[in-house]
Scaffold this active site. Structure first.
Site, PDB file in Angstrom:
ATOM      1  N   HIS A   1      -2.816  -2.766  -5.774  1.00 25.26           N
ATOM      2  CA  HIS A   1      -3.153  -2.440  -4.388  1.00 25.26           C
ATOM      3  C   HIS A   1      -4.651  -2.614  -4.154  1.00 25.26           C
ATOM      4  CE1 HIS A   1      -3.645   0.786  -1.067  1.00 25.26           C
ATOM      5  NE2 HIS A   1      -3.541  -0.409  -0.550  1.00 25.26           N
ATOM      6  N   SER A  12       0.835  -1.207   0.000  1.00 27.85           N
ATOM      7  CA  SER A  12       0.000   0.000   0.000  1.00 27.85           C
ATOM      8  C   SER A  12       0.864   1.249   0.000  1.00 27.85           C
ATOM      9  CB  SER A  12      -0.921   0.000   1.215  1.00 27.85           C
ATOM     10  OG  SER A  12      -0.165  -0.183   2.381  1.00 27.85           O
ATOM     11  N   GLU A  43      -5.889  -0.019  -6.948  1.00 29.36           N
ATOM     12  CA  GLU A  43      -4.898   0.897  -7.524  1.00 29.36           C
ATOM     13  C   GLU A  43      -3.891   0.072  -8.320  1.00 29.36           C
ATOM     14  OE1 GLU A  43      -4.465   4.827  -4.666  1.00 29.36           O
ATOM     15  OE2 GLU A  43      -3.484   3.005  -4.002  1.00 29.36           O
TER      16      GLU A  43
END
Ligand code: 3HC
Length: 744
Positions: free
Chosen positions: A461, A440, A473
């Site tokens: 992510h 992250s 993401e």
């Protein structure tokens, strides 16, 4: 505005209903690629075609069908952004032409049939569909209501309660269920148009819904309909907090219950026009289009080609994504298990590997428990649960990853550990396999450097819980190839995630911004505002939870770890976070964090204000020389939201985020930003960039350089512009290295 409706007898005089016999059937195919949207321009053509069929004596019945693999995606949402041009033909005119005709009309639906498309079908005498079709009135998701007769015809057809439920959910519902609801007349296994043509020859004349008004609300006794409407108002969010369209929709259904058809149609049109101009609908329409932009990657942002000294000019649209027929996950913790479930849900077989046998067993139990829970809740059948279970292999043998098309690592958030995992995977996984990290925060390039295939390394992510949260993401490393990115977007679609591209920078888009948001929440608490008050203000703004409850949910230990990775000793100007972690107040999971939790209150998930934490903040603030301040709710909102906005602008400037819309999607789908406010960057435009900038300058003067406004924000404020008009990435003349060319 639609003209007043004629009376029923004027429209359907007994004498003009025609006779049965051999009929000439005209098939009118909706054909306006890509989704047969019923734009003004297309409706003008359609209207002419329909009227020609009505005027042609050899045509005795009309069948509507759709080209391009669907019936229709509804009205063209782009049309709502401009005033209705004089003389424009709308879907309402088309429907009116259908309604005024004495000839029977049949909707032959194959594929998606939404919004105005379904409203057209509702105006027909019969509706038939193939089993693969999905039907819905999703206008509520755009902050609208069905504005072409849907709110009047649907309750007349299936009743007020069922109609309201269908429209308030706004889902695309499988045809079999729509048949059960009574919206469809028949499911057709074969060629639906052929069936409609033969049906046209046998059906009795006219069976229009406007004619059914006397029998409205078959699902509840007539006298109970007003009660249903009143209850519905109580069940949707308040008008000012995301429920504006829902209340108007219920008002329209009330009109269907209480008023003659023509009056109800007029009421619906008035309410629709009000909603089209509402801030909430504008915001939701922005999100609709932002979502459809996500995988459009302008070539200019692809990796800098150092050999050629310019940005590489390949683009993701011209490359074919690789097929991901099977996947692997490394790390059998909560995250890894969630990712494995996500793959299994999408029908992709997945191997989940951990070195720790115990963790593998625990993951097996968690995953199977999750599937059984879904069976109990009726979301999965036993058979489906079994199939999903079968598609996940749990093992401690890494060699089982050798044939994986994609492996996602979800091990401990530590760069050295991750680099080791990447080196190991590089040696095991077939050369064409993609390697992704679920980090992250950490540097994707550093992980790619541990492999011989940096072009095939990327970040994926997922958000916790991975099988539920819709956001993904996609992190582009310096060497990540266009094909790897294209494959990642394809995976995003397969997994039904909103996939947003991010540059490789600490915290990527979402977490990077949330750090600043949390910094301000902490700052406020240090200045004497109770965490419960900060949270209450943000909940009133529309977040499902405030920043402190969010921290408690994700774990204070995780928050502290990330802060340390970022090179900070803790959050804010004091060490309150560290102290709470030392006291084992780790958040919801330990029943205490910034708040207390009690199993008897909200199943242990309801934050309860804890004076102990407030005192700790006060005590540490005194030590740090932070003077207590009295702040307004407005300042709380501004500090948190403007921190997001300023950081978002920096991320655009630094080429970490591609478009303001991407940031908005990240916040709405990843962090609970209220959708009716459009996301932080949309909200900034709504407040006015000049105003946001001015406040940020004031905060800079009061609190220090962390509030320095970004160059982009400054430029937009000084030019009196908006983010929407000026911050799309390819309009910014990006230069290699991520700077923004001045004066662009
Ligand atoms: N209006 C304008 N454009 C639309 C559109 C619409 N209703 N529906 C889809 N599009 C566009 C998309 O923006 C996209 O354009 P792009 O290629 O330039 O990006 C393109 O069509 C393809 O869309 P998707 O990428 O979403 O394609 P999918 O195949 O994944 O999904 C769909 C197709 C299920 C139709 C989905 O696009 C969708 O849900 N559309 C919106 C449906 C909707 O909300 N309809 C109600 C409209 S409001 C209305 O009808 C008012 C009426 O009551 C008066």
């Amino acid at each position: 505005m639609i003209p007043a409706d004629p009376s029923f007898d004027e429209v359907y005089p007994e004498s003009s209903r025609g006779t049965q016999g051999d009929k000439g059937v005209r098939v009118i195919t909706l054909d306006n690629p890509p989704v047969n949207a019923l734009s003004f321009a297309y409706c003008a053509k359609l209207y002419e075609t329909i009227e020609a069929a009505h005027a042609d004596d050899s045509v005795e019945a009309i069948v509507f069908s759709g080209a391009n693999g669907l019936f229709s995606g509804g009205a063209d949402v782009n049309d709502f952004n401009s005033e209705l041009p004089a003389g424009a033909v709308t879907i309402r005119d088309v429907i009116r032409a259908v309604e005024l005709s004495i000839k029977p009309h049949i909707a032959a639906i194959d594929g998606v049939c939404l919004g105005g498309g379904l409203e057209l079908a509702l105006a027909c005498d019969y509706r038939i569909a193939t089993p693969r079709s999905k039907l819905g009135l999703p206008e509520i998701r755009l902050g609208l209501l069905p504005g072409a007769g849907g709110t009047q015809r649907l309750p007349r057809l299936i009743g007020a309660r069922a109609g309201l439920e269908f429209m308030l959910k706004g889902s695309a519902v499988p045809a079999a269920r729509v048949l059960e609801l009574g919206i469809l007349d028949e499911l057709v296994e074969g060629d639906v148009v052929e069936r409609a043509i033969s049906l046209a020859k046998e059906i009795p004349p006219k069976r229009r819904i406007s004619a059914l008004e006397a029998t409205i609300a078959p699902d509840v006794p007539m006298q109970a309909a007003p009660f249903v409407v009143a209850q519905a108002h109580k069940m949707v969010p308040p008008e000012e907090n995301g429920g504006f369209a829902a209340h108007k929709l219920i008002d329209a259904v009330q009109a269907a219950v209480e008023l003659p058809f023509a009056f109800g149609i007029a009421r619906e049109a008035r309410l629709f026009d009000e909603l089209v101009r509402s801030k909430a609908s504008l915001a939701l329409r922005h999100l609709f289009f932002a979502e459809r932009e996500l995988d459009k990657i302008p070539p200019v942002i692809l990796p800098f080609d150092s050999a050629q000294g310019r940005l590489a000019q390949d683009d993701t649209e011209s490359v074919q994504p690789l097929t991901v027929g099977n996947a692997g996950v490394v790390g059998a913790g909560t995250m890894g298990s969630g990712i494995a479930i996500t793959f299994a849900q999408s029908g992709t077989p997945v191997v989940i590997v951990d070195t720790n046998e115990e963790a593998v067993d625990k993951a097996r139990q968690t995953v199977m428990g999750m599937f059984m829970y879904q069976v109990q809740k009726g979301r999965l059948t036993q058979e489906e649960a079994w199939q999903r279970g079968q598609s996940i292999t749990f093992t401690d043998d890494w060699s089982e990853l050798a044939d994986a098309d994609l492996v996602v690592e979800a091990v401990f958030e530590d760069l050295d550990v991750k680099r080791e995992v990447f080196a190991k995977l590089d040696a095991i996984v077939k050369p064409e396999g993609l390697l992704a990290s679920n980090t992250s925060t950490l540097d994707i390039d550093a992980m790619a450097a541990a492999t011989k295939r940096p072009d095939k390394v990327l970040g994926l992510h997922f958000f916790v819980p991975a099988n539920i949260m819709p956001l993904l993401e996609i992190v582009r490393g310096r060497a990540t190839s266009a094909q790897t990115l294209a494959t990642a977007f394809a995976i995003g679609k397969t997994l039904k995630k909103k996939a947003v591209l991010s540059g490789n920078a600490f915290g990527f888009i979402g977490n990077r911004m949330i750090f600043d948001y949390m910094r301000e929440a902490f700052g406020l608490a240090e200045e004497g505002t109770a965490p419960a008050r900060v949270d209450a203000v943000m909940k009133a703004f529309g977040f499902p939870m405030g920043p402190f409850a969010m921290s408690d949910l994700s774990g204070l230990d995780i928050g502290l770890h990330v802060q340390k990775l970022q090179g900070k000793s803790g959050q804010g100007r004091t060490n309150v976070l560290e102290q709470l972690v030392e006291q084992k107040r780790l958040g919801q999971k330990s029943m205490a964090g910034f708040f207390k939790y009690d199993k008897a209150v909200g199943k242990g998930r309801e934050p309860i204000a804890d004076p102990v934490v407030e005192q700790l903040f006060a005590q540490e603030a005194r030590k740090a020389g932070i003077a207590p301040r009295v702040v307004t709710d407005r300042e709380i909102r501004e500090r948190l939201l403007y921190a997001l906005i300023n950081r978002g602008a920096y991320l655009l400037e630094e080429a970490v985020a591609l478009r303001t819309g991407d940031i908005d999607i990240v916040f709405v789908y990843g962090y609970g930003f209220p959708p009716h406010r459009g996301g932080p960057m949309w909200y900034a435009d709504e407040v006015g960039i000049a105003r946001v900038y001015e406040r940020i300058r004031e905060f800079e003067a009061a609190f220090g350089p962390q509030w320095k406004p970004s160059a982009l924000l400054t430029r937009v404020a000084e030019s009196g512009g908006t983010f929407a008009a000026s911050s799309c990435f390819d309009k910014l003349s990006m230069t290699p290295g991520g700077g923004v060319a001045s004066g662009a």
